[in-house]
Enzyme design. Structure first.
Site, PDB file in Angstrom:
ATOM      1  N   SER A  53      12.722 -19.122 -13.404  1.00 41.20           N
ATOM      2  CA  SER A  53      12.801 -17.737 -13.707  1.00 41.20           C
ATOM      3  C   SER A  53      12.352 -16.793 -12.572  1.00 41.20           C
ATOM      4  O   SER A  53      12.458 -15.469 -12.510  1.00 41.20           O
ATOM      5  CB  SER A  53      12.373 -17.114 -14.918  1.00 41.20           C
ATOM      6  OG  SER A  53      10.984 -17.623 -14.890  1.00 41.20           O
ATOM      7  N   HIS A  92       5.657 -14.579 -14.912  1.00 39.06           N
ATOM      8  CA  HIS A  92       6.656 -13.318 -14.840  1.00 39.06           C
ATOM      9  C   HIS A  92       5.687 -12.186 -13.944  1.00 39.06           C
ATOM     10  O   HIS A  92       4.543 -12.036 -14.103  1.00 39.06           O
ATOM     11  CB  HIS A  92       7.264 -13.023 -15.990  1.00 39.06           C
ATOM     12  CG  HIS A  92       8.386 -13.776 -16.392  1.00 39.06           C
ATOM     13  ND1 HIS A  92       9.141 -13.591 -17.423  1.00 39.06           N
ATOM     14  CD2 HIS A  92       8.958 -14.787 -15.646  1.00 39.06           C
ATOM     15  CE1 HIS A  92       9.952 -14.720 -17.620  1.00 39.06           C
ATOM     16  NE2 HIS A  92       9.926 -15.302 -16.521  1.00 39.06           N
ATOM     17  N   ASP A 133      11.346  -9.147 -20.750  1.00 39.82           N
ATOM     18  CA  ASP A 133      10.817 -10.464 -21.699  1.00 39.82           C
ATOM     19  C   ASP A 133      10.718  -9.858 -22.669  1.00 39.82           C
ATOM     20  O   ASP A 133      10.279 -10.757 -23.735  1.00 39.82           O
ATOM     21  CB  ASP A 133       9.654 -10.982 -21.043  1.00 39.82           C
ATOM     22  CG  ASP A 133       9.495 -11.598 -19.691  1.00 39.82           C
ATOM     23  OD1 ASP A 133      10.640 -11.972 -19.382  1.00 39.82           O
ATOM     24  OD2 ASP A 133       8.548 -11.771 -19.177  1.00 39.82           O
TER      25      ASP A 133
END
EC number: 3.4.21.89
Length: 192
Positions: A53, A92, A133
């Site tokens: 990701s 992230h 997210d």
């Protein structure tokens, strides 16, 4: 008879020395990990990237070094967080910050570096993902709390070093093989 007791005592002494050496190795590794945790202020100062990701910034299997002493997270900063109730680290990028006003989150325009409002709440997104997210967060959670959810900010990495961890978790039989090889090495070393 005396030589039998002497050899038995020597064998017991060698076994005890091996057990103590093994315990010393384990306790040293544990102390180093805890020392690193205290130094970085992170419960998990080293993590492995488990998915793609964050490509192209980080690849699956990269080993990340974290730092959690910064009181705020900046836009664009790459953070590692745990979803409440789960113990899976997610790596992230911070795409939006929300200042905390009177205990509630209030959406405002993206906070810039010149802002005096401390951003305590964050929205994250994987570089290789289409959406943010919010679907990954815990139920009824729209953002991350900097103090509660963030494990640390990425400060360095080593490419592909963590792939061993991924292989061992995806293929449990490899753990058995590895433990068998280690046990065989101990037995063979003892015979010498």
């Amino acid at each position: 008879m005396l030589s039998f007791l002497s050899s038995n005592l020597s064998s017991t002494r060698q076994s005890l020395a091996q057990v103590l050496n093994f315990a010393l190795v384990l306790s040293t590794a544990f102390m180093l990990w805890k020392g690193l945790s205290v130094f970085t202020a992170s419960s998990s100062p080293i993590v492995v990237v488990l998915s793609g990701s964050m490509e192209p910034a980080f690849q699956r299997g990269d080993l990340l070094f974290l730092w959690n002493r910064s009181p705020r997270a900046e836009l664009g900063e790459i953070v590692v967080y745990n979803v409440r109730g789960k113990d899976i680290p997610i790596v992230h990028r911070v795409v939006r910050t929300f200042p905390q006003i009177e205990g509630k989150a209030k959406k405002v325009k993206e906070v810039t570096e010149a802002s005096s409002v401390p951003p305590n709440m964050l929205l994250t997104k994987g570089d290789n993902n289409i959406a943010d997210d919010t679907e990954l967060y815990a139920k009824n959670q729209d953002f991350l709390h900097r103090e509660e959810d963030i494990v640390g900010s990425v400060r360095g990495y080593m490419p592909m070093v963590g792939y061993v961890t991924i292989m061992l978790s995806e293929h449990p039989w490899l753990k058995t093989v590895l433990l068998g090889i280690m046990g065989l090495m101990v037995i063979l070393q003892r015979e010498q």
